[in-house]
Design an enzyme around this catalytic site. Structure first.
Site, PDB file in Angstrom:
ATOM      1  CD  GLU A 184      -2.773  -1.363   2.419  1.00  0.00           C
ATOM      2  OE1 GLU A 184      -2.820  -0.432   3.227  1.00  0.00           O
ATOM      3  OE2 GLU A 184      -3.377  -2.443   2.584  1.00  0.00           O
TER       4      GLU A 184
ATOM      5  CD  GLU B  76      -4.502  -7.826   1.758  1.00  0.00           C
ATOM      6  OE1 GLU B  76      -5.376  -7.109   2.282  1.00  0.00           O
ATOM      7  OE2 GLU B  76      -3.297  -7.567   1.816  1.00  0.00           O
TER       8      GLU B  76
HETATM    9  O1  G3I Z   1      -4.243  -7.661  19.155  1.00  0.00           O
HETATM   10  C1  G3I Z   1      -5.155  -6.660  19.616  1.00  0.00           C
HETATM   11  C2  G3I Z   1      -5.929  -7.142  20.809  1.00  0.00           C
HETATM   12  O2  G3I Z   1      -5.035  -7.356  21.875  1.00  0.00           O
HETATM   13  C3  G3I Z   1      -6.984  -6.101  21.183  1.00  0.00           C
HETATM   14  O3  G3I Z   1      -7.776  -6.596  22.220  1.00  0.00           O
HETATM   15  C4  G3I Z   1      -7.877  -5.768  19.989  1.00  0.00           C
HETATM   16  C5  G3I Z   1      -8.860  -4.661  20.303  1.00  0.00           C
HETATM   17  O4  G3I Z   1      -9.371  -4.074  19.124  1.00  0.00           O
HETATM   18  O5  G3I Z   1      -7.057  -5.351  18.919  1.00  0.00           O
HETATM   19  C6  G3I Z   1      -6.128  -6.338  18.504  1.00  0.00           C
HETATM   20  O6  G3I Z   1      -5.396  -5.842  17.436  1.00  0.00           O
HETATM   21  C7  G3I Z   1      -6.075  -5.784  16.207  1.00  0.00           C
HETATM   22  C8  G3I Z   1      -5.385  -6.701  15.192  1.00  0.00           C
HETATM   23  O7  G3I Z   1      -5.967  -6.539  13.919  1.00  0.00           O
HETATM   24  C9  G3I Z   1      -5.493  -8.188  15.576  1.00  0.00           C
HETATM   25  O8  G3I Z   1      -6.824  -8.592  15.570  1.00  0.00           O
HETATM   26  C10 G3I Z   1      -6.023  -4.351  15.730  1.00  0.00           C
HETATM   27  O9  G3I Z   1      -6.788  -3.524  16.597  1.00  0.00           O
HETATM   28  C11 G3I Z   1      -6.559  -4.251  14.327  1.00  0.00           C
HETATM   29  O10 G3I Z   1      -6.344  -2.939  13.835  1.00  0.00           O
HETATM   30  C12 G3I Z   1      -5.851  -5.232  13.421  1.00  0.00           C
HETATM   31  O11 G3I Z   1      -6.447  -5.171  12.184  1.00  0.00           O
HETATM   32  C13 G3I Z   1      -5.754  -5.767  11.121  1.00  0.00           C
HETATM   33  C14 G3I Z   1      -5.508  -4.720  10.046  1.00  0.00           C
HETATM   34  O12 G3I Z   1      -4.883  -5.328   8.931  1.00  0.00           O
HETATM   35  C15 G3I Z   1      -4.665  -3.585  10.584  1.00  0.00           C
HETATM   36  O13 G3I Z   1      -3.388  -3.587  10.253  1.00  0.00           O
HETATM   37  C16 G3I Z   1      -6.617  -6.885  10.550  1.00  0.00           C
HETATM   38  O14 G3I Z   1      -6.700  -7.935  11.503  1.00  0.00           O
HETATM   39  C17 G3I Z   1      -6.026  -7.410   9.250  1.00  0.00           C
HETATM   40  O15 G3I Z   1      -6.945  -8.270   8.641  1.00  0.00           O
HETATM   41  C18 G3I Z   1      -5.736  -6.241   8.315  1.00  0.00           C
HETATM   42  O16 G3I Z   1      -5.177  -6.725   7.127  1.00  0.00           O
HETATM   43  C19 G3I Z   1      -4.918  -5.756   6.118  1.00  0.00           C
HETATM   44  C20 G3I Z   1      -3.739  -6.236   5.314  1.00  0.00           C
HETATM   45  O17 G3I Z   1      -2.647  -6.498   6.164  1.00  0.00           O
HETATM   46  C21 G3I Z   1      -3.357  -5.215   4.250  1.00  0.00           C
HETATM   47  N1  G3I Z   1      -4.481  -4.879   3.406  1.00  0.00           N
HETATM   48  C22 G3I Z   1      -5.696  -4.486   4.118  1.00  0.00           C
HETATM   49  C23 G3I Z   1      -6.088  -5.552   5.135  1.00  0.00           C
HETATM   50  C24 G3I Z   1      -7.380  -5.198   5.808  1.00  0.00           C
HETATM   51  O18 G3I Z   1      -7.222  -4.047   6.578  1.00  0.00           O
END
Ligand code: G3I
Length: 368
Positions: free
Chosen positions: A145, A252
């Site tokens: 990205e 994805e």
């Molecule tokens: O691990 C913490 C947990 O301890 C906490 O309780 C919880 C509360 O919200 O958050 C958890 O972290 C989250 C993490 O995913 C694990 O579930 C983050 O808040 C959340 O922002 C994070 O989101 C991820 C996102 O990327 C952010 O980087 C998604 O799972 C993941 O599917 C997503 O994947 C991205 C690709 O890497 C790139 N392209 C877009 C795609 C979708 O956003």
């Protein structure tokens, strides 16, 4: 009444996506390390898919939150699971502006690090990670990205770009290639198949190639909506990248049937909506279920026409484990995937299976 698919539902002899794809292309999914503790989900994944991407576990924040301290355990578990089930592992991602520790490109006061310091940090991270997984992953989303969706410079304004400059993308490819000349290197982004972002993408690929570095494939993320973009627009993107000599992967894939306030596809995490609608809490109505299946069918029929399309990875497996339950509206009940929350196949599963079955015999064996 909810529709129930006849094609799976506990029948051990039922055909799977990976069987239906045969040697034509890889069919993948993404898991978090926590998902490995869910037996129903892991059984489904091990049966249905050829390859695995780590949803979060290989991102810089998860591998090196503290400078110099690498934490590979969660990612290693996912690699071990994949290999135990004869699945290939895809690396995601070495450089991204989200889920990246601040120390990588910023000083203690949040200012961009001097270029040479930021380059040294980037090199150290990429090379340690690529070497750790050498021989274990098929390829890496080297940079994720990087491209802007706004008028102005091609590159998004990110901590890496502020500290290093526009060549940070090329440098990331250089460091990865140096660390493991055999691993495949990809550029991965959302909406790049669409005309407004396509030319930017091709210019970036050209810059990497001009530096003498390989780009083994382009990753179109594929976070799409029920009605947008049109499959003909996606096809134009696939064709443009294939014509540029690139292998293409959908990396994805999910199709969001829920309404979005801004109404556009993509995955810009900053576009979070407060108090957005949650219309399908009780399930997806039959009519929408059919639309979802038809959209997946149309998409796969198009993708399978192109031998350059080497992989389609879904971003998750079941509706319950999709990130779209938390974006753009936190905590809504979404239904974008091929299996429901009970790991039962939906009509969309049958649609994809049928598309793969009808093309896999005719398609050439491309040595996937
Ligand atoms: O691990 C913490 C947990 O301890 C906490 O309780 C919880 C509360 O919200 O958050 C958890 O972290 C989250 C993490 O995913 C694990 O579930 C983050 O808040 C959340 O922002 C994070 O989101 C991820 C996102 O990327 C952010 O980087 C998604 O799972 C993941 O599917 C997503 O994947 C991205 C690709 O890497 C790139 N392209 C877009 C795609 C979708 O956003």
């Amino acid at each position: 009444m909810m529709l129930v698919s006849p094609a799976f539902g506990g029948d051990v002899a039922a055909p799977t996506l990976r069987e239906a794809a045969g040697h034509r292309l890889l069919i993948g999914t993404a898991l978090s390390a926590a998902n490995l503790d869910d037996p129903a989900l892991t059984q489904l994944v091990a049966t249905q898919f050829d390859c695995l991407t780590a949803t979060n576990a290989m991102k810089p924040m998860h591998l090196q939150a503290v400078h110099g301290t690498f934490t590979f355990e969660a990612a290693d578990r996912l690699v071990a699971f994949a290999h135990a089930h004869d699945m290939q592992m895809i690396g995601h991602t070495l450089c991204w502006h989200q889920q990246s520790p601040a120390w990588l490109f910023k000083d203690e006061r949040g200012r961009p690090l001097p270029r040479e310091v930021a380059l040294a940090n980037l090199k150290e991270h990429i090379q340690a990670v690529v070497k750790h997984f050498a021989g274990k992953v098929k390829g890496w989303d080297v940079v994720n990205e990087a491209l802007s969706e706004s008028p102005g410079p091609d590159l998004r304004d990110t901590p890496a770009r502020r500290a290093i400059g526009d060549d940070y993308v090329v440098k990331a490819f250089e460091y990865a290639h140096e660390a493991d000349p055999n691993v495949e290197l990809y550029y991965n982004d959302f909406n790049i198949e669409q005309s407004f972002k396509r030319e930017r993408t091709l210019r970036l690929i050209q810059q990497i190639r001009a530096a003498g570095l390989p780009v083994n494939g382009i990753g179109i993320q594929g976070h799409w909506l029920l009605d947008s973009p049109d499959v003909s627009e996606i096809e134009a993107g696939v064709r443009a990248f294939a014509d540029a000599g690139l292998n293409v992967s959908i990396t994805e894939l999910d199709i969001d049937p829920c309404p979005r306030r801004h109404g556009t596809a993509g995955a810009d995490l900053d576009a979070q909506e407060q108090s957005g609608m949650d219309p399908y809490k009780q399930g997806l109505p039959d009519e929408v279920q059919h639309q979802l299946a038809a959209r997946y069918a149309e998409l796969f029929a198009m993708l399978l026409k192109y031998p350059q399309v080497k992989r389609v990875t879904f971003w998750g497996a079941t509706d319950g484990d999709s990130w779209l339950n938390n974006w753009p509206v936190r905590g809504r009940t979404n239904h974008p995937m091929l299996w429901d929350r009970q790991c039962q196949p939906k009509p969309a599963f049958d649609a994809v299976l049928r598309a793969l079955q009808s093309k896999s015999v005719a398609g050439a064996d491309l040595g996937k």
